[in-house]
Structure formats: structure tokens, C-alpha cells
Design a protein around this motif. Structure first.
Motif, PDB file in Angstrom:
ATOM      1  N   MET A 139     -35.709 -38.932   0.440  1.00  0.00           N
ATOM      2  CA  MET A 139     -34.512 -38.425   1.107  1.00  0.00           C
ATOM      3  C   MET A 139     -33.448 -38.118   0.061  1.00  0.00           C
ATOM      4  SD  MET A 139     -34.564 -41.099   4.347  1.00  0.00           S
ATOM      5  CE  MET A 139     -34.510 -42.546   3.285  1.00  0.00           C
ATOM      6  N   LEU A 140     -32.981 -36.880   0.031  1.00  0.00           N
ATOM      7  CA  LEU A 140     -32.003 -36.435  -0.962  1.00  0.00           C
ATOM      8  C   LEU A 140     -30.618 -36.374  -0.339  1.00  0.00           C
ATOM      9  CD1 LEU A 140     -31.419 -35.327  -3.820  1.00  0.00           C
ATOM     10  CD2 LEU A 140     -31.785 -33.028  -2.883  1.00  0.00           C
ATOM     11  N   TRP A 141     -29.630 -36.914  -1.049  1.00  0.00           N
ATOM     12  CA  TRP A 141     -28.248 -36.999  -0.557  1.00  0.00           C
ATOM     13  C   TRP A 141     -27.303 -36.358  -1.576  1.00  0.00           C
ATOM     14  CZ3 TRP A 141     -26.938 -39.963   3.961  1.00  0.00           C
ATOM     15  CH2 TRP A 141     -25.576 -40.021   4.233  1.00  0.00           C
ATOM     16  N   PRO A 142     -26.841 -35.100  -1.340  1.00  0.00           N
ATOM     17  CA  PRO A 142     -25.931 -34.442  -2.281  1.00  0.00           C
ATOM     18  C   PRO A 142     -24.494 -34.327  -1.778  1.00  0.00           C
ATOM     19  CG  PRO A 142     -27.043 -32.790  -0.979  1.00  0.00           C
ATOM     20  CD  PRO A 142     -27.413 -34.141  -0.380  1.00  0.00           C
ATOM     21  N   THR A 143     -24.146 -35.044  -0.710  1.00  0.00           N
ATOM     22  CA  THR A 143     -22.861 -34.798  -0.050  1.00  0.00           C
ATOM     23  C   THR A 143     -21.870 -35.945  -0.292  1.00  0.00           C
ATOM     24  OG1 THR A 143     -23.880 -35.620   2.001  1.00  0.00           O
ATOM     25  CG2 THR A 143     -23.838 -33.250   1.655  1.00  0.00           C
ATOM     26  N   TRP A 144     -21.691 -36.849   0.659  1.00  0.00           N
ATOM     27  CA  TRP A 144     -20.772 -37.974   0.476  1.00  0.00           C
ATOM     28  C   TRP A 144     -21.113 -38.732  -0.809  1.00  0.00           C
ATOM     29  CZ3 TRP A 144     -21.715 -43.169  -0.094  1.00  0.00           C
ATOM     30  CH2 TRP A 144     -20.610 -44.009  -0.015  1.00  0.00           C
ATOM     31  N   PRO A 145     -20.102 -39.142  -1.618  1.00  0.00           N
ATOM     32  CA  PRO A 145     -18.660 -39.113  -1.337  1.00  0.00           C
ATOM     33  C   PRO A 145     -17.933 -37.876  -1.863  1.00  0.00           C
ATOM     34  CG  PRO A 145     -19.067 -40.451  -3.275  1.00  0.00           C
ATOM     35  CD  PRO A 145     -20.423 -39.977  -2.795  1.00  0.00           C
ATOM     36  N   ARG A 146     -18.671 -36.876  -2.360  1.00  0.00           N
ATOM     37  CA  ARG A 146     -17.995 -35.700  -2.930  1.00  0.00           C
ATOM     38  C   ARG A 146     -17.586 -34.686  -1.866  1.00  0.00           C
ATOM     39  NH1 ARG A 146     -21.019 -34.343  -8.681  1.00  0.00           N
ATOM     40  NH2 ARG A 146     -20.758 -36.424  -9.584  1.00  0.00           N
ATOM     41  N   LEU A 147     -18.237 -34.751  -0.713  1.00  0.00           N
ATOM     42  CA  LEU A 147     -17.948 -33.801   0.353  1.00  0.00           C
ATOM     43  C   LEU A 147     -16.486 -33.922   0.778  1.00  0.00           C
ATOM     44  CD1 LEU A 147     -19.029 -31.710   2.376  1.00  0.00           C
ATOM     45  CD2 LEU A 147     -19.670 -33.605   3.875  1.00  0.00           C
ATOM     46  N   GLY A 148     -15.747 -32.795   0.726  1.00  0.00           N
ATOM     47  CA  GLY A 148     -14.333 -32.779   1.081  1.00  0.00           C
ATOM     48  C   GLY A 148     -13.402 -32.652  -0.101  1.00  0.00           C
ATOM     49  N   LEU A 149     -13.923 -32.773  -1.334  1.00  0.00           N
ATOM     50  CA  LEU A 149     -13.069 -32.595  -2.517  1.00  0.00           C
ATOM     51  C   LEU A 149     -12.705 -31.129  -2.726  1.00  0.00           C
ATOM     52  CD1 LEU A 149     -14.684 -35.047  -5.108  1.00  0.00           C
ATOM     53  CD2 LEU A 149     -12.611 -35.368  -3.735  1.00  0.00           C
ATOM     54  N   ASP A 150     -13.502 -30.209  -2.200  1.00  0.00           N
ATOM     55  CA  ASP A 150     -13.179 -28.784  -2.213  1.00  0.00           C
ATOM     56  C   ASP A 150     -13.600 -28.203  -0.871  1.00  0.00           C
ATOM     57  OD1 ASP A 150     -15.993 -28.414  -2.352  1.00  0.00           O
ATOM     58  OD2 ASP A 150     -15.933 -28.373  -4.538  1.00  0.00           O
ATOM     59  N   GLN A 151     -13.612 -26.885  -0.746  1.00  0.00           N
ATOM     60  CA  GLN A 151     -13.884 -26.255   0.546  1.00  0.00           C
ATOM     61  C   GLN A 151     -15.372 -26.115   0.868  1.00  0.00           C
ATOM     62  OE1 GLN A 151     -11.713 -25.454   3.087  1.00  0.00           O
ATOM     63  NE2 GLN A 151     -10.515 -26.805   1.763  1.00  0.00           N
ATOM     64  N   ARG A 152     -16.245 -26.475  -0.048  1.00  0.00           N
ATOM     65  CA  ARG A 152     -17.680 -26.371   0.233  1.00  0.00           C
ATOM     66  C   ARG A 152     -18.075 -27.335   1.344  1.00  0.00           C
ATOM     67  NH1 ARG A 152     -20.674 -27.668  -5.091  1.00  0.00           N
ATOM     68  NH2 ARG A 152     -19.030 -29.255  -5.123  1.00  0.00           N
TER      69      ARG A 152
END
Length: 323
Positions: A46-59
Motif C-alpha cells: 500500500m503506497l501513501w503519498p498524501t498526508w501529511p503533505r496534502l494541503g501544503l499547496d493546491q495539489r
């Protein structure tokens, strides 16, 4: 999750054992196979590329998959490599992704599953699924799994087939009643290497006849890791070799024992009966432990130690098993 799925791996996309940013080399293939000798291979990655970086920019969350080194084309190659090893490949979904670039959540999940030929989705923060999400998964391909972060309550179990014993409960109860309520519900105990020794959590998962999720998102690779994974490999092998036994609907929890602090579960089938034993006695125990039938045409063995066991017959009681 089918009955032979007992071992999952969850990894951050910025883990050096996934992608080495210093050299620009994707090391995922080497890492996926590096522990085969200890674990016998992963059932799902299972690959996780989001939290905790999700929300630092508009992506948004799906943009973060598209922006990984090599893009979706390289991710698809990773999925193909995992499939060639008999390993399923899961993506992650964050339902709280509401303040980034707008993209319909269901459409984004469907497109990502189709593009990658992925096998499942980790549902962040949820303990259940929904008809809409399952319809999307089924539309992509029958058999795509929705895997919740939390454990579904009985009312939600008909709508999802797999869930976690979350590591927020660091010392889980020895008996998991969810396994009693719905024996074919796929349960995975989260093993968080950053928390410390995971021996007890591995033993509790095996005692209950369910699998484990090795979570390496948090930093920390202790020097005892392989020692604990070797134990996990042994229990996982026994689960795999007796997979049909551990989904038995008529299993018997907490068989009476002769001593305290040692628990026994019984998993009977027409061909064989498996007993799982969990002891919290650090000094160990030797002697009659629990009553078991001893017909003439059968024999008892310790699957873990590869030793034959001799039942002890007591005049006042049925046959007892002992080490």
C-alpha cells in the motif's frame, strides 16, 4: 480480502526504501523483495503519498500520485512488478481533501484505479465504506478491495470486507470479538515499528487467526526489526498453510485451560483441528493445559516447533495436551 491474505505493507512515498532522492533511483522493486526470505512475500503493498503533505499547496490527493517520480506510467510499472510477485497493490484515499484543487473524489479514485490497475484502496479515517464507493470499485473491476483505517462495527461489516486493529490501541485485547461475529471478515493488526517491540502484537494476531499490517510510515528502523519480522514470518506461514481453518465459522474461543494467563482458541474442520495458544507467562509453562479428544486414528503435532505431541490421559478427565 481473500482467506490467503495475511500480510500487508504500508509505506510513505518519500521513504528512502521506496525512492532514493539523493540518487534519483526508484528502489521499490528491491525493497519489495528484500524480506522474502523472512516473510515469504507480501500479500498486498500500500503506497501513501498524501498526508501529511496534502494541503501544503493546491495539489489534490490524485495530483500527488501523478507528480511522483516517473508519473503514472512508472506507478503502473510498479503495479505490474508487484503483480508478477503475487502481491496486490493498493492506493490511498483521504476523504478530508476538501481545500485543494477541486476534483470529484469518486471520479478521481476510479481514474486512478483504472490507470494503475490497482487492487484496492486504503480508506483514511474511516471504519466503513459506502454503496457509492463500492460501486465505483466494482465498476473498475470485480474484486477491488476497500480497506478501512478503523475496524468496522458489526452494523457496517456487510458493506466492507476488511479492516484494521489500529495501532492507536497499542496493547489490543487478547480476544478479538469481531473475528467471532464475522469469521470471514479480513482483519489486520497494525504493527508499528516505531512503537517498539511488536512480538506481543504478532502473537495476538496469530492467536485470533488474522493477519498483520507492517506500517513503516513513521521514522525508525530499530536494529531488532529483522528479529521480530522473522517471528512474523513463522506465524504468517502457519496462517497461510491453514487458511481455510482460520475462516471456520464454528471456531471455539477461549477453551478452558488448567492455568491462568494462558488462553487457547480451537479451530475445528472436518480434516483437522488447529489450536492457537497465547501465553502471558514470561516464565513459561510445562504440563497439561487443555482437554482435547484423542481418537485412535489421529495424532497431535506442534506446528510451530515441528514436534509430535503426546496426549496425557487422566482417569478423572478427558485427554489433555501438554508440551
Amino acid at each position: 480480502m481473500d482467506p490467503v491474505s495475511y500480510l500487508l505493507l504500508l509505506q510513505f512515498a518519500w521513504d528512502r526504501q521506496y525512492y532514493d532522492a539523493r540518487t534519483g533511483v526508484l528502489v521499490f522493486p528491491q525493497f519489495l523483495t528484500s524480506l522474502d526470505s523472512l516473510l515469504g512475500g507480501w500479500d498486498a503493498y500500500m503506497l501513501w503519498p498524501t498526508w501529511p503533505r496534502l494541503g501544503l499547496d493546491q495539489r489534490n490527493q490524485w495530483d500527488m500520485y501523478r507528480d511522483l517520480p516517473g508519473g503514472l506510467a512508472d506507478l503502473k510499472r510498479q503495479v505490474d512488478f508487484a503483480h508478477s510477485r503475487g502481491t496486490r497493490y493498493f492506493i490511498a484515499y483521504n476523504p478530508w481533501d476538501e481545500s485543494t484543487r477541486r476534483e470529484d473524489h469518486l471520479a478521481g479514485m476510479e481514474n486512478m484505479l483504472r490507470s494503475l490497475d490497482a487492487d484496492g484502496v486504503v480508506l483514511d479515517t474511516w471504519g466503513q465504506s459506502s454503496r457509492e464507493f463500492q460501486a465505483v470499485a466494482d465498476r473498475v473491476r470485480p474484486g477491488v478491495i476497500l480497506y478501512s483505517e478503523g475496524m468496522a462495527v458489526p452494523a457496517d461489516m456487510p458493506g466492507i470486507v476488511a479492516g484494521r486493529v489500529h495501532d492507536a490501541i497499542y496493547l489490543p485485547p487478547p480476544l478479538n470479538l469481531n473475528k467471532l461475529i464475522k469469521p470471514d471478515f479480513a482483519i489486520f493488526r497494525v504493527l508499528q515499528l516505531a512503537e517498539g517491540r511488536i512480538h506481543r502484537e504478532i502473537a495476538v494476531a496469530f492467536f485470533n487467526g488474522y493477519g498483520s499490517e507492517v506500517n513503516i510510515m513513521r521514522p525508525g528502523r530499530p536494529d531488532w526489526t529483522n528479529e521480530e519480522l522473522r517471528f512474523l514470518g513463522r506465524t504468517t506461514r502457519l496462517l497461510r498453510e491453514n487458511a481455510t481453518t482460520f475462516v471456520e465459522k464454528n471456531w471455539v474461543p477461549l477453551v478452558p485451560t488448567t492455568v491462568d494467563s494462558i488462553w487457547v482458541n480451537c479451530w475445528p474442520t472436518a480434516a483437522k483441528t488447529v489450536y492457537t495458544v497465547l501465553s502471558l507467562r514470561p516464565e513459561g509453562y510445562s504440563g497439561p493445559l487443555f482437554a482435547a479428544p484423542a481418537p485412535r486414528d489421529s495424532h497431535y503435532v506442534s506446528l510451530y516447533h515441528h514436534e509430535e505431541l503426546e496426549p496425557v490421559t487422566r482417569i478423572d478427565r478427558p485427554s489433555f495436551l501438554q508440551r
